[in-house]
Write a protein that holds these residues in place. Sequence first.
Motif, short mmCIF file in Angstrom:
data_model
loop_
_atom_site.label_atom_id
_atom_site.label_comp_id
_atom_site.label_asym_id
_atom_site.label_seq_id
_atom_site.Cartn_x
_atom_site.Cartn_y
_atom_site.Cartn_z
N VAL A 214 -5.42 -8.20 -9.07
CA VAL A 214 -4.49 -7.51 -8.39
C VAL A 214 -4.73 -5.82 -8.57
N TYR A 215 -5.08 -5.79 -9.81
CA TYR A 215 -5.28 -4.17 -10.11
C TYR A 215 -6.61 -3.76 -9.33
N LEU A 216 -7.84 -4.78 -9.25
CA LEU A 216 -9.19 -4.26 -8.80
C LEU A 216 -8.93 -4.29 -7.34
N TYR A 219 -4.91 -1.65 -6.52
CA TYR A 219 -4.67 -0.46 -7.16
C TYR A 219 -5.95 0.32 -7.31
N LEU A 326 8.52 -0.70 5.86
CA LEU A 326 10.03 -0.91 5.69
C LEU A 326 10.45 -0.24 4.24
N GLY A 327 9.61 0.49 3.65
CA GLY A 327 10.03 1.18 2.42
C GLY A 327 9.80 0.56 1.28
N ALA A 328 9.14 -0.37 1.25
CA ALA A 328 8.89 -1.22 -0.21
C ALA A 328 7.86 -0.31 -1.05
N THR A 329 7.88 -0.41 -2.18
CA THR A 329 7.22 0.12 -3.31
C THR A 329 5.92 -0.74 -3.29
N LYS A 330 4.93 -0.11 -3.88
CA LYS A 330 3.31 -0.90 -4.06
C LYS A 330 3.87 -2.30 -4.63
N TRP A 331 4.55 -2.14 -5.72
CA TRP A 331 4.76 -3.13 -6.56
C TRP A 331 5.43 -4.54 -5.82
N GLN A 332 6.45 -4.04 -5.00
CA GLN A 332 7.52 -4.75 -4.25
C GLN A 332 6.55 -5.40 -3.20
N MET B 1 16.03 -5.18 -0.74
CA MET B 1 15.88 -4.02 -1.71
C MET B 1 17.34 -3.60 -2.30
N GLU B 35 6.89 1.41 -11.35
CA GLU B 35 5.51 1.34 -10.84
C GLU B 35 4.40 1.65 -11.66
N ILE B 38 3.90 -1.00 -14.19
CA ILE B 38 3.18 -2.00 -14.04
C ILE B 38 1.60 -1.66 -13.54
N HIS B 39 1.33 -0.43 -13.02
CA HIS B 39 -0.02 0.01 -12.58
C HIS B 39 -0.84 -0.05 -14.01
N LEU B 42 -1.36 -3.71 -15.31
CA LEU B 42 -2.49 -4.34 -14.69
C LEU B 42 -3.83 -3.82 -15.07
#
Lengths: 454, 336
Positions: A214-216, A219, A326-332, B1, B35, B38-39, B42
């Motif tokens: 997921v990181y690679l 992010y 829809l306003g979700a954050t990255k992790w969401q 949310m 966030e 989590i970053h 990961l």
Amino acid sequence: MKQRDDIYERRLIWRHRVGLCFEWLCRLATMGALAMLVLLMGSIFSSALSPGRGSGLAPVSLTEISKTHEVNGNLTYAVSKVVGGDFCFKSDPEEKIKSFSSADVRDGKVVFNHNGKRASPLFDLTVREISPGKEPIGKFKDVGPGHIPLECPVPDVHPPQPAKPWGWLTWNFLTHGNSDDPLQAGIMAGFWGSVWLVGLTGLMVVPTGVGAAVYLEEYAKPTSLTKFIQLNIANLAGVPSIVYGILGFTVFSRMFGAFDKQETIVSLTFLQGFGFKPIDIALPLGPVILSGACTLALLSLPVVIITSQETLRSIPASLRHAAYALGATKWQTIWHQVLPASLPGILTGVILSLSRAIGEAAPIAVIGVAAHLSFAPGRITGISDLVQNPDKLLRAPFDRFTALPTLVYSWVNEASPNFEHVAAAGIIVLLATLLTMNGTAIFIRQRFQKWNRW
Amino acid sequence: MSGSQNKISVPNDGSTRPNGAASLRRRFSWMHVREQAIHFILFCCALLSVLTTVSIIYVLITESVVAFPPNTAFFQVVSLHEFFTETRWTPQYAEEQQHFGILPLVTGTFLITGISAIIGLPVGLLIAIYLSEYASPNARKWVKPVLEILAGIPTVVYGFFAIRFLTPMLIVPIFENWLGMTVFGKNALAGGIVVGLMIIPMVASLSEDVMRSVPNSLRESGYALGSTKFDVSSRIVVPAALSGIFASFLLALSRSIGETMAVTIASAGFAKLTLNPLAQIQTMTSYIVDVMTGEVVSGSTVEKSLYAVALVLFMITMVMNLISQWVLSRYREVYQ
């Protein structure tokens, strides 16, 4: 002009023929590879299902005679087993067997041979069962060379094995621990060892592997560090498993030699708070399940990362964009949209890489796992035992163990010919385990592909 | 949310800025912290792979090249010159007769790799050509899973196959009974054959991938000029995919160099400098297994020799992997 056309035509025909030959060569190669698979399976099944050397004439291997004691210069040798005519002798490296090279069991008598002729041993030989206190079942006196060959009655200790439809793959084999006797040897300890190993490996490798993927994919920016990590992962996937074994031996099993021999003891007393008995862990860990699982986790980590990355890459960007809109954050977005969508692919990859890990014998053998154990990890004997002593479940990761491929390896290397069949039966159990895991992976892939929303 | 996470409402703090800009200011929020955390976690997961490489190198180097003072490393006991030029590898002998020359192990390893290459590479390539150029989709649907099965079989099983089937049923009848040569119960040929079998699926699937990624326009232009299928596959597809095929060969060879259990069971015995495929050999991998499954004195030169051998093994396979990664990435740049 006509002649020229002729040459061209002939060339064309030849090219056509060469092409056909080549096509058939390709087909032949494919067929050959498939035939090898059939041959491999056939040799295993025929060996596992064959009756073995359970009765009648059987050669005696003299490589395994052990000197038990010496009284007044008379050497007494113990034959550790008399099993349906199949002897196992244990050998002292200093003692040379001079006068005979093999022996037969014929009409209930042991006949010793040397270079195809009957011979007598140069020393006293007592044949008895391995269990102490039993009467010797035959004795050989030292009569010197050139004397009348000795014969000795052998009672029927174990009756000849009746032919069974499943050959060596019996219920007894599945439910018993390992043993020196090929007829008693079983795979239970190895099976549960492998189950524990795969479970713990999965617990460790899934979060870290998927997290790294997921990181690679989600992010990381294409910096030189990311490129380095990527190259490093691809490279780690090609490192021989034995090198991981050396790593696991040094880091987990021996712990850099930082502790004395199993004398440092860490007591996990906080477990009392959860209603368990405290566990004492001897450091260094030694060849226990935990160090094996850590080694296998490192081994399968690159493969899990690579397959998870491929799955994540196949998730369309529109899914992410919709979530962001829809306003979700990255992790969401990742947790609620990307990961559920890629779950089947990731699971398939994880199961396939775990099934690779379960078949690896080299790293497990290198960290020092012994094959002769006859109990399941934590000495768990059954579900009722587990209900009564739930703390055995916590103790098992710190227990010594043996695994399926380790058992197969040790059986293949055994001198006694009957172990060949035991090894074949063990291989069938190993392959059946792998097949179940791969079948699950294929089932998940087929089942969840229908759910894809794009 | 949940509602508590929606903290983008504009605070009315009486500042001179327009209200819209206030929401863009970086402010403390737990969600932001989460966030970031989590970053970071990961990122640590991704770093774990680097840590693995570092610890492999650290372990191998500290035991074989330079050690911390109370301990001595392998190359501080055995000179590099002896290690690479001595032709005897006899760590099992008593102290004064011990010789640590890696040549027998390297020869054994490359003997196995050579035999496996002779068998595995051409067959794998032919299967790849068949799958990508000749096979009907239906045949491909059947052949590929079977090849995957072949790839998924544990190596101990191949070892069993080699020592209980190949040697007694194939190699002994042909070479001993028919040609009259001496065949050892454990011989390099049996090990090489099964390792060759093992790398077939790898070569086939990797080479097929690169051949299928050769653009169809190349094939079609070949056909338009009147080429036969054989011409197209041998003169267009294979040359176009050559670098990818080369990379798959390298990966397969590095796999067969690192192959352990099948070789240990089928071929490994006494370390001797020989190129006779019918004799016992010892490879780098099987030496490690042999020593580790027996009794090994902690801190002895024998134990340290394991790390030196593993270091050589690691270096060889790493260089081969790096070259093949580089070739593959170059290839992808050309065609994708």
